[in-house]
Design a protein around this motif. Sequence first.
Motif, short mmCIF file in Angstrom:
data_model
loop_
_atom_site.label_atom_id
_atom_site.label_comp_id
_atom_site.label_asym_id
_atom_site.label_seq_id
_atom_site.Cartn_x
_atom_site.Cartn_y
_atom_site.Cartn_z
N GLN A 183 -20.29 118.59 7.40
CA GLN A 183 -20.11 117.59 8.21
C GLN A 183 -19.52 116.54 6.70
N THR A 184 -18.07 115.85 7.29
CA THR A 184 -18.08 114.22 6.29
C THR A 184 -17.66 113.76 6.50
N LEU A 185 -17.90 112.60 5.65
CA LEU A 185 -17.44 111.02 6.35
C LEU A 185 -16.55 110.64 5.93
N PRO B 243 -18.63 105.63 -6.67
CA PRO B 243 -17.05 104.80 -7.75
C PRO B 243 -16.81 103.59 -6.80
N ASP B 244 -16.28 103.29 -7.36
CA ASP B 244 -15.30 102.10 -7.63
C ASP B 244 -14.19 102.73 -6.59
N ALA B 245 -13.77 103.53 -5.93
CA ALA B 245 -12.59 104.36 -5.66
C ALA B 245 -13.00 104.99 -4.25
N ARG B 246 -11.38 105.07 -3.38
CA ARG B 246 -11.84 105.67 -1.98
C ARG B 246 -12.39 106.71 -2.60
N HIS B 247 -13.80 107.16 -1.28
CA HIS B 247 -13.84 108.43 -1.33
C HIS B 247 -14.86 109.06 -0.07
N THR B 248 -15.05 110.08 -0.37
CA THR B 248 -15.61 111.30 0.83
C THR B 248 -17.21 111.46 1.00
N LEU B 249 -17.40 112.17 1.75
CA LEU B 249 -19.44 111.93 1.45
C LEU B 249 -19.40 113.21 2.30
N SER B 250 -19.64 114.52 2.13
CA SER B 250 -19.76 116.15 2.71
C SER B 250 -21.08 116.46 2.29
#
Length: 110
Positions: free
Chosen positions: A48-50, A88-95
């Motif tokens: 699963q990923t945010l 980080p101060d950037a767009r990101h995902t968490l999987s």
Amino acid sequence: MSTSSLSALAAEHLEVARTSPSGRSAHTVVGGHTRTLRQTLIALLGGQTLDEHENPGEATVHVLSGRVRLTTRDTFWDGETGDLIVVPDARHTLSAVEDAAVLLTVAKLP
């Protein structure tokens, strides 16, 4: 003042995630959207990923159990039980690489 067992909350929310169609569960432990500090326990089943999102301030991800990967456009960080990842101060995902529970801590910028 109150105390919470993060281990117990992680186990509880991993069980909730297992029965949820989204394969995840979350619970605000401290603060909320109207506060500067917010801590949220997030349980994700493996795979699963945010979805990609902005970092709303200074943030960390403390891996309570399992393994996760935080990914930006340019790089990624792997974390396992006990690791702390500075978001980080950037767009990101968490999987979730495997079933995982994390404590997301955010201090929103003004």
